[in-house]
Design a protein around this motif. Structure first.
Motif, mmCIF file in Angstrom:
data_model
loop_
_atom_site.group_PDB
_atom_site.id
_atom_site.type_symbol
_atom_site.label_atom_id
_atom_site.label_comp_id
_atom_site.label_asym_id
_atom_site.label_seq_id
_atom_site.Cartn_x
_atom_site.Cartn_y
_atom_site.Cartn_z
ATOM 1 N N GLY A 16 -7.746 2.264 -13.617
ATOM 2 C CA GLY A 16 -6.932 2.460 -12.789
ATOM 3 C C GLY A 16 -7.887 3.209 -11.707
ATOM 4 N N PHE A 17 -8.375 4.739 -12.038
ATOM 5 C CA PHE A 17 -8.381 5.728 -11.220
ATOM 6 C C PHE A 17 -10.117 4.829 -10.122
ATOM 7 C CE2 PHE A 17 -11.397 8.820 -9.585
ATOM 8 C CZ PHE A 17 -10.493 10.291 -9.190
ATOM 9 N N MET A 18 -11.263 4.056 -11.102
ATOM 10 C CA MET A 18 -11.928 3.645 -11.322
ATOM 11 C C MET A 18 -11.759 2.426 -9.781
ATOM 12 S SD MET A 18 -14.584 5.445 -11.659
ATOM 13 C CE MET A 18 -15.444 4.896 -10.669
ATOM 14 N N LEU B 98 -4.563 -7.634 -3.596
ATOM 15 C CA LEU B 98 -2.568 -6.935 -3.742
ATOM 16 C C LEU B 98 -2.325 -7.132 -5.070
ATOM 17 C CD1 LEU B 98 -0.925 -8.395 -0.797
ATOM 18 C CD2 LEU B 98 -2.723 -6.247 -0.656
ATOM 19 N N GLN B 99 -2.009 -7.201 -6.546
ATOM 20 C CA GLN B 99 -1.819 -8.149 -7.082
ATOM 21 C C GLN B 99 -2.614 -7.176 -8.020
ATOM 22 O OE1 GLN B 99 -0.788 -11.809 -8.901
ATOM 23 N NE2 GLN B 99 0.520 -10.162 -10.429
ATOM 24 N N GLY B 100 -3.918 -7.133 -7.869
ATOM 25 C CA GLY B 100 -4.291 -6.721 -8.624
ATOM 26 C C GLY B 100 -4.185 -4.736 -8.393
ATOM 27 N N ASN C 43 -1.676 -3.446 -10.389
ATOM 28 C CA ASN C 43 -1.997 -3.460 -10.953
ATOM 29 C C ASN C 43 -2.596 -2.429 -11.870
ATOM 30 O OD1 ASN C 43 -0.102 -5.532 -11.807
ATOM 31 N ND2 ASN C 43 -1.964 -6.989 -12.478
ATOM 32 N N ALA C 44 -3.679 -1.876 -11.190
ATOM 33 C CA ALA C 44 -4.510 -1.075 -11.482
ATOM 34 C C ALA C 44 -3.830 0.383 -11.077
ATOM 35 C CB ALA C 44 -5.537 -0.850 -10.743
ATOM 36 N N MET D 240 -2.701 3.115 -13.810
ATOM 37 C CA MET D 240 -3.607 4.696 -14.198
ATOM 38 C C MET D 240 -2.206 5.517 -14.707
ATOM 39 S SD MET D 240 -5.177 6.372 -10.629
ATOM 40 C CE MET D 240 -4.541 8.285 -10.661
ATOM 41 N N LEU D 241 -0.796 4.991 -14.202
ATOM 42 C CA LEU D 241 0.147 5.780 -14.215
ATOM 43 C C LEU D 241 0.861 6.008 -15.653
ATOM 44 C CD1 LEU D 241 2.054 5.667 -10.431
ATOM 45 C CD2 LEU D 241 0.214 7.323 -11.569
#
Lengths: 222, 252
Positions: free
Chosen positions: B142-144, B241-243, B246-247, B251-252
């Motif tokens: 998620g961070f990447m 936007l959905q992607g 989700n990221a 991440m959280l």
């Protein structure tokens, strides 16, 4: 202007770094030497929290890691700075920009070196590990503030020449802090944790400081 | 004084002069001679591949099977993303621009937009070391994803600034062809306005952004989600936007 550096130049250099003086402009070489020589002083102090047994190694490691941290952060952030400088049409000012940044960095180095005796004094006074971390962090923050002030004194002149220099400064500050925090995190420990054998880097794999903070906030850190 | 051909030798000098804004004065853009496609399209490919190289590191550090194939695929797909989006959005921009009375020709418009993409990718490539540095220490997918969105966002904003600055200069210097002096520069006196449709370019930038985001979604994977075997393209579902949403969740 001579690029020769000796300890007798130090007071002059300090004043030349602190304020943009017409009669004494520090060269990039002088500023580089300044950072390389002065940041390890604070590293030595930071790592000397506990020097019993072989734990004195922490001081040596921290002294080596301080300039390394700055060098890595610079190397990672400079390509973007150079490209942005070109796109904003400020390449003719590149040398002055680098000098302003290097002056800021040298100011941080001077400030940290001057705070080193205070930190050692605090250690000798018997502060615990938590306070050692807090004090080191606070001194870092104070030195960084001084560095920003010194850098801004020079950058203000560049902004007067072209307002676009503000954007360049914004990039540098954001990128430098963003990358610098991660570099510091990867190169930890600097103070040295009690009960853990001295090592240059933590034995665990590299991790991401921002993800760790997010996990701490959301309570998902294992 | 400006010249039609860069005095510096080679493609590197041309890129340097483009980044410094020395090839995009009003007259230069109008003639388009200083922005040859045979120089700047290869630059777009090389710079895109360079950012793609850093982008592909995540798969390498994750110990993925076929990680090298993934890196090569991303190095190909990233320039494709930018140039493919241009291919989709350019015809409508050119036609509408011409309808609204712009005198910017087909080749001149194309060359200007390719130059803008080169600026975009040059900034992205220059931020590549930051991406590579974080890849070495980050396992969070998620961070990447978010870091890539941020870095490409910065590069995109810079290139938008470059395009708008160039168009604004063009808007204030648009003499009739028979009045055009042999050499002009941005700083000449008595500028005159012309309806070059700056606002249309702004609309195009939004369109380019939306099409580009979706094009990126279609061409994914770029970063390479952990645990997912190498695939050149993924099944088409969802949207960009959905992607991103989700990221953040991931991440959280």
């Amino acid at each position: 202007m001579s690029t020769h550096f000796s300890i007798s130049h130090a007071p002059n250099l300090l004043h030349a770094v602190a304020r943009p003086l017409a009669e004494r402009r520090p060269t990039l070489n002088e500023l580089f030497v300044c950072v390389v020589l002065l940041t390890p002083v604070f590293g030595l102090a930071m790592g000397s929290f506990d020097v019993t047994g072989d734990r004195w190694l922490y001081a040596v490691f921290a002294a080596v890691k301080m300039p390394l941290m700055i060098a890595v952060t610079w190397a990672v952030c400079l390509p973007g700075f150079f490209a942005l400088c070109s796109v904003l049409g400020l390449r003719d000012d590149l040398r002055e920009c680098l000098r302003a940044i290097a002056c800021g960095q040298a100011a941080v180095a001077f400030a940290l070196a001057s705070l080193a005796p205070l930190l050692v004094f605090a250690y000798l006074s018997g502060v615990n590990h938590r306070w050692a971390l807090l004090l080191s962090g606070a001194m870092f923050a104070l030195a960084t503030l001084i560095g920003q002030l010194v850098m801004w004194r020079r950058w203000r002149q560049l902004v007067r020449r072209a307002g676009r220099h503000r954007l360049l400064l914004a990039y540098w500050l954001v990128a430098y802090v963003f990358v610098g925090i991660q570099t510091g995190w990867m190169l930890r420990p600097f103070v040295g944790s009690p009960g853990i054998e001295p090592s240059f880097l933590r034995a665990e794999p590299f991790s991401n400081a921002y993800v760790v903070v997010a996990e701490l906030i959301t309570g998902t850190r294992r | 004084m400006t010249t039609a051909h860069p005095p510096g030798r080679g493609a590197v000098a041309a890129l340097d002069r483009l980044l410094r804004g020395q090839l995009t004065s009003a007259f230069q853009v109008r003639t388009g001679e200083t922005l040859p496609l045979k120089v700047f399209v290869p630059w777009a490919i090389a710079l895109g591949a360079s950012y793609g190289f850093f982008m592909g590191w995540y798969a390498l550090t994750g110990g993925k099977d076929d990680a090298l194939r993934h890196v090569v695929a991303v190095m190909v797909k990233l320039p494709l993303l930018f140039l493919g989006t241009l291919l989709v959005t350019f015809p409508s921009l050119y036609v509408f621009n011409a309808m609204l009375g712009s005198r910017l020709g087909f080749r001149a418009t194309l060359r200007l937009l390719v130059a803008t993409i080169v600026v975009n990718l040059a900034i992205a490539a220059s931020l590549g070391p930051i991406l590579g540095f974080f890849t070495l220490s980050t396992s969070s997918y998620g961070f990447m994803v978010l870091l890539n969105v941020a870095l490409l966002g910065v590069a995109g904003l810079v290139s938008i600034g470059f395009l708008i600055k160039t168009l604004a200069a063009l808007q204030f210097q648009s003499p009739e062809p028979d009045e055009m002096p042999p050499l002009m520069s941005v700083g000449d006196e008595h500028p005159r306005r012309e309806g070059t449709g700056l606002w249309l370019f702004v609309v195009w930038i939004f369109t380019y952004g939306i099409v580009g985001a979706q094009m990126g979604w279609i061409l994914r994977p770029f970063i390479g989600a952990p645990g997912v075997p190498f695939e050149l393209f993924r099944l088409r579902d969802g949207s960009f936007l959905q992607g991103v949403y989700n990221a953040v969740q991931h991440m959280l």
